[in-house]
Design an enzyme around this catalytic site. Structure first.
Site, mmCIF file in Angstrom:
data_model
loop_
_atom_site.group_PDB
_atom_site.id
_atom_site.type_symbol
_atom_site.label_atom_id
_atom_site.label_comp_id
_atom_site.label_asym_id
_atom_site.label_seq_id
_atom_site.Cartn_x
_atom_site.Cartn_y
_atom_site.Cartn_z
ATOM 1 N N GLU A 149 6.950 29.320 0.284
ATOM 2 C CA GLU A 149 5.904 28.648 -0.586
ATOM 3 C C GLU A 149 5.801 28.913 -1.957
ATOM 4 O O GLU A 149 6.743 30.008 -2.251
ATOM 5 C CB GLU A 149 4.457 29.414 -0.046
ATOM 6 N N GLU A 208 11.861 26.244 11.457
ATOM 7 C CA GLU A 208 11.085 26.893 12.291
ATOM 8 C C GLU A 208 10.003 27.479 11.635
ATOM 9 O O GLU A 208 8.777 27.840 12.102
ATOM 10 C CB GLU A 208 11.886 28.264 13.132
ATOM 11 N N TYR A 209 10.240 28.211 10.198
ATOM 12 C CA TYR A 209 9.243 28.715 9.354
ATOM 13 C C TYR A 209 8.170 27.772 9.014
ATOM 14 O O TYR A 209 6.880 28.097 9.088
ATOM 15 C CB TYR A 209 10.164 29.354 8.160
ATOM 16 N N HIS A 210 8.676 26.484 8.734
ATOM 17 C CA HIS A 210 7.531 25.411 8.570
ATOM 18 C C HIS A 210 6.926 24.681 9.499
ATOM 19 O O HIS A 210 6.176 23.963 9.407
ATOM 20 C CB HIS A 210 8.244 24.456 7.459
ATOM 21 N N LYS A 232 3.926 33.696 5.504
ATOM 22 C CA LYS A 232 3.647 33.520 6.954
ATOM 23 C C LYS A 232 3.876 34.854 7.811
ATOM 24 O O LYS A 232 3.324 34.939 8.805
ATOM 25 C CB LYS A 232 4.146 32.359 7.512
#
Length: 406
Positions: A297, A311-313, A344
């Site tokens: 971010e 995977e993070y997004h 996150k």
């Protein structure tokens, strides 16, 4: 005197905690240190005036106060027939005016019989590190603790101790001539890209595998790259300075200052990138999924995201299986940068090679949900209480691997 040991740079060191009288020039006209009897081991009994470099260190000052002057060792009762009373006199300096009661004082006698006098802020990381560097035990008395003959295993100069020595103004003189000719054939008189040099450093340790103990592997790769880089740097810089001096560079004070500042910045930058390179190679060698320096971010780029940025997004991916690792050779205040990356992930991890970080700082890390990861060889420099909380690299990799096999 052994090469590669503290004895190469110091004959001995004396340390004590400053009292209010010693630290506050307004409350003392004597300007003398107390409890000096142990100093006879270092300075003998004859009167001597030592040229001294004074430096005050705290964790937040990138440009620490320094001053030049003298420390005078003398017998205040020199003419008394039976009694002696040795004292160490110090002048008022920019450093003494910064000192406070409880700060740590280190009087370091160098081989040329000059002194480096260090005052380190009470409770600071740098005070912990200097104490560790010289292998000093906690003093439970008002006088000085002394260490001589700095050639034990503790006194061997490694990556962590090189960093501390440079903070106190000591230029390390280590090199690995065995590989110099080979490096010059490969790279010529230019510094190669850091990734290329990191790969070369690993290639000189062919018996080490990513599947070996990860804590030992990372330390070995970093140690080797550091000494190889310093070897190449010494050769390139000496040749470059010879040419520049021949062209009048020797009298260009501003130019010389910029040149050496650039050299210091290059060292720090390359060390940080090298550490990331070796971590990346270790992860690939162990078949661990990750992404390096991908945007999360607000244009933030965490050093490593596991199992990856996709995977993070992915809003449907289980957040508890995400892991973030920041990688910094040293922390100082820069550890706070990690808190703003990968928002996150509420519980973040930071891998560092910095020794003996203060309990105040690690407590602040805990309160911000930041887990410190240090190679096992370094964990012993932390307090017993801190060691209960620290993770080593092997622990971290096991955690990541378990999250990727769910």
């Amino acid at each position: 005197m052994k090469q590669g040991y503290l004895s190469q740079y110091f004959k001995g060191v004396a340390a004590k905690t400053l009292s209010a009288v010693e630290a506050d020039s307004a409350s003392s006209n004597q300007h003398e240190f107390n409890g000096v009897t142990p100093l006879k081991k270092l300075f003998g009994i004859e009167k001597q005036k030592y040229s001294t470099r004074f430096i005050y260190l705290c964790d937040n000052d990138i440009d620490p106060p320094t001053d030049d002057g003298f420390l005078t060792w003398y017998d205040a009762r020199e003419k008394h027939p039976t009694r002696t009373e040795h004292r160490m006199y110090f002048p008022t300096t920019a450093v003494s005016t910064c000192a406070s009661a409880g700060d740590a004082l280190y009087i370091c006698l160098k081989p040329d019989d000059t002194i480096l006098a260090i005052v380190a802020e009470n409770g600071s990381t740098i005070a912990n590190q200097i104490h560790w560097l010289f292998g000093l035990t906690e003093a439970h008395h008002p006088g000085f603790s002394i260490r001589e003959e700095l050639e034990s295993e503790q006194d061997r100069i490694a990556f962590a101790s090189r960093f501390i020595l440079e903070q106190i103004g000591i230029e390390i003189e280590e090199k690995e001539e065995t590989y110099l000719d080979d490096m010059l054939r490969r790279f010529g008189m230019k510094f190669p890209e850091t990734a290329v040099f990191s790969e070369y450093a690993r290639s000189t340790l062919s018996t080490i595998s990513s599947w070996d103990n990860p804590d030992d592997v990372l330390m070995a790769w970093m140690e080797r790259e550091e000494i190889l880089f310093r070897t190449l740097e010494k050769h390139i810089v000496s040749e470059d300075l010879s040419k520049r001096t021949a062209n009048g560079f020797d009298g260009d004070v501003d130019g010389m200052a910029k040149y050496f500042l650039s050299m210091q910045n290059r060292r720090k930058s390359r060390a940080g990138l090298a550490f990331e390179n070796h971590v990346e190679h270790l992860l690939k060698g162990r078949n661990i999924r990750f992404d390096r320096a991908k945007i999360t971010e607000n244009k933030a780029k965490p050093d490593f995201i596991f199992p990856g940025i996709t995977e993070y997004h992915d809003r449907t991916f289980d957040i508890t299986r995400l892991t973030m690792l920041g990688v910094k050779t040293t922390c100082k205040d820069r550890w706070r940068q990690v808190l703003t990356e990968a928002k996150k992930i509420p519980h973040k991890h930071l891998l560092t090679l910095e020794v003996a970080i203060s309990e105040n700082q690690t407590n602040e890390m805990k309160s911000n949900n930041l887990q410190l990861v240090v190679p096992s060889a370094i964990s012993s420099t932390y307090s017993k209480e801190q060691q209960k909380w620290l993770m080593n690299m092997n622990d971290f990799l096991q955690m990541v691997e378990s999250r990727q096999t769910i």
